[in-house]
Design a protein around this motif. Structure first.
Motif: not given
Ligand SMILES: N=c1c2ncn([C@@H]3O[C@H](COP(=O)(O)OP(=O)(O)OP(=O)(O)O)[C@@H](O)[C@H]3O)c2ncn1[C@@H]1O[C@H](COP(=O)(O)O)[C@@H](O)[C@H]1O
Length: 108
Positions: A40-42, A16-18, A24-26
């Protein structure tokens, strides 16, 4: 044993965040930054798993593993890979695990 329902639910949110605005969100902001930023986060979270494993604090390790699973789930969702795709791969490997067990016993 807790089933995979929670992971499916989280992935539904990630899908849904796509369609959400980047600010609006992280997760929406991570998608907007693109593949390199997600990877990079992974990598960062994987390094934190290693550090947690070395400090011997079980709860710290659980939390860091959750972070790496979560960011891997973001990466998977970014590429349209579902939780079921990975579960199917685990099942496939279960089917061939007899071969690996023989190898680990040194019987070939
Ligand atoms: N499971 C998680 C989850 N795990 C970790 N994080 C976030 O991942 C981020 C990165 O963690 P770090 O430890 O690197 O913290 P940080 O240094 O503040 O982060 P950076 O600024 O370096 O990116 C933090 O902001 C955490 O809050 C998560 N954010 C969201 N979820 C799930 O994803 C859903 C959607 O999230 P939003 O899009 O943010 O609403 C939520 O409902 C949750 O179910």
């Amino acid at each position: 044993m807790i089933d995979l329902e929670v992971i499916h639910r989280v992935q539904e949110t990630l899908i849904a965040r796509k369609d959400a605005a980047p600010d609006s969100s992280y997760v929406a902001s991570l998608y907007a930054k693109g593949t390199d930023a997600i990877c990079k986060k992974v990598a960062e979270e994987a390094a934190e798993v290693i550090m947690a494993a070395k400090d011997g604090d079980r709860l710290h390790l659980v939390r860091e593993v959750c972070d790496v699973w979560f960011h891997t789930l973001v990466l998977m969702t970014h590429f349209g890979i579902g939780v079921d795709d990975v579960m199917m791969e685990f099942r496939r490997r279960e089917g061939i695990s007899g071969i690996d067990e023989k190898k680990s016993r040194g019987t070939k």
